[in-house]
Design an enzyme around this catalytic site. Structure first.
Site, mmCIF file in Angstrom:
data_model
loop_
_atom_site.group_PDB
_atom_site.id
_atom_site.type_symbol
_atom_site.label_atom_id
_atom_site.label_comp_id
_atom_site.label_asym_id
_atom_site.label_seq_id
_atom_site.Cartn_x
_atom_site.Cartn_y
_atom_site.Cartn_z
ATOM 1 N N ALA A 58 0.855 -1.188 0.000
ATOM 2 C CA ALA A 58 0.000 0.000 0.000
ATOM 3 C C ALA A 58 0.884 1.229 0.000
ATOM 4 C CB ALA A 58 -0.913 0.016 1.235
ATOM 5 N N VAL A 60 0.652 3.746 1.835
ATOM 6 C CA VAL A 60 0.892 4.224 3.197
ATOM 7 C C VAL A 60 1.880 3.359 3.977
ATOM 8 C CG1 VAL A 60 -0.944 2.955 4.407
ATOM 9 C CG2 VAL A 60 -0.321 5.260 5.166
ATOM 10 N N TYR A 61 2.139 2.134 3.526
ATOM 11 C CA TYR A 61 3.072 1.277 4.263
ATOM 12 C C TYR A 61 4.477 1.883 4.195
ATOM 13 C CZ TYR A 61 -0.549 -2.400 4.069
ATOM 14 O OH TYR A 61 -1.707 -3.125 4.186
ATOM 15 N N GLY A 62 4.979 2.246 5.354
ATOM 16 C CA GLY A 62 6.291 2.886 5.380
ATOM 17 C C GLY A 62 6.302 4.219 4.677
ATOM 18 N N ILE A 63 5.095 4.825 4.501
ATOM 19 C CA ILE A 63 4.956 6.077 3.751
ATOM 20 C C ILE A 63 5.739 5.978 2.441
ATOM 21 C CG2 ILE A 63 4.983 8.592 3.914
ATOM 22 C CD1 ILE A 63 3.308 7.190 6.034
#
Length: 326
Positions: A58, A60-63
């Site tokens: 995604a 958002v994972y780890g921005i």
């Protein structure tokens, strides 16, 4: 490895999907337990060697850092035409207006950003991470349709919402002749089965492929309650999901342990086997932080539970508050 079609499509996915929230730069967000790139790459490589072709991440994972790590590893280790690469959009990626959500502006911006980080021209499955209460679903579905028609995604999917919302989205797409969701990524495991009330029957009726996340309840389902991990001690989302129902869920944990002991297999294989035997479940999304965890989970593919074992695992379940469809 076994492969199945994802819902009512011709897309072949491995029976286990590697969830990529475990990979990223811990300095970018509040998940100190994630693996950095150096430690992520061997896990991704081993997953490919074991036949896993389905990878879910995604923005958002780890921005963004999860997409970067996964994209580079797959480019080095895999044949892109064999890989099913999925990512998601919704959560905040930047401060200020239009930094989150499912508006046309956000979707068009975020798909391009994800493709750049992943180092690919397209994703196979582009998913909305949550329901956007502030954007008309018509705007979201038309934007997703245009993403597909532009060749930036092959299919679209959704995650963690109420069944009425998912049905509304399916109806809007059908009404306008837009691309339809083919997959539902929902929260489902032996300790949390609320999806069996409405969402799972809907997915069966609509021929939607189900790819459950948190299939072992962030590990809580497959270890003694007294055992903790770095993630269990530092992950607030895990605490929010499972702490309030611990006193009732602990009996289910005991039953998983009992079935596993009688079968002579690790507990994680029992928990995954239960999910794999559910109708419409195509590929549970497994999260791992070591090759050993990954290899242990693979044994679930060859474990078939009896109807008595399934009843034994399920009979102590009590209703839970809805978690995920927020």
């Amino acid at each position: 490895m076994e492969y199945v079609k994802l819902g009512n499509t011709g897309l072949d996915v491995s029976r286990l999907c590697l969830g990529c929230m475990s990979f990223g730069d811990a300095t970018r967000w509040n998940h100190p337990w994630v693996l950095n790139e150096e430690n992520s790459r061997p896990v991704i490589k081993r997953a490919l060697d074991l036949g896993i072709n389905f990878f879910d991440t995604a923005n958002v994972y780890g921005i963004g850092s999860s997409e970067e790590i996964v994209g580079r590893a797959l480019k080095d280790y895999a044949n892109r035409d064999e890989i099913v690469l999925a990512t998601k959009v919704f959560f905040r990626m930047q401060d200020g207006p239009n930094g989150a959500g499912l508006s046309r502006k956000a979707i068009m911006s975020q798909i391009d950003a994800s493709l750049k980080r992943l180092g690919t021209d397209y994703v196979d499955l582009y998913q909305i991470h949550r329901w956007d209460y502030y954007t008309p679903i018509e705007e979201t579905m038309e934007a997703l349709h245009d993403v597909v028609k532009a060749g930036k995604a092959r299919y679209i999917g959704a995650s963690a919402m109420y069944a009425w919302q998912f049905q509304k989205a399916l109806h809007v797409a059908e009404q306008h002749g837009w691309t339809r969701f083919v997959a539902m990524q929902n929260h489902m495991n032996l300790m949390y089965r609320e999806e069996e009330r409405e969402m799972m029957p809907l997915c069966v009726a609509e021929q939607i492929g189900v790819i459950p996340y948190s299939p072992i309840a962030s590990g809580r389902l497959v270890r003694d309650p007294s055992v903790t991990t770095f993630r269990s001690e530092t992950d607030p989302a895990q605490k929010m999901k499972y702490d309030p129902t611990f006193e009732t869920d602990r009996f289910i944990i005991d039953r998983v342990a009992e079935v596993a002991e009688k079968r002579g297999v690790p507990r994680v294989q029992v928990a995954l086997a239960w999910l794999l035997q559910k109708k419409q479940v195509a590929s549970p999304i497994i999260g791992v932080t070591s090759i050993e965890q990954l290899e242990e989970m693979m044994g679930a593919l060859s474990l078939t539970l009896t109807s008595d074992e399934i009843n034994f695992l399920e009979e102590l379940y009590v209703p839970h508050r809805v978690v995920g469809a927020l």
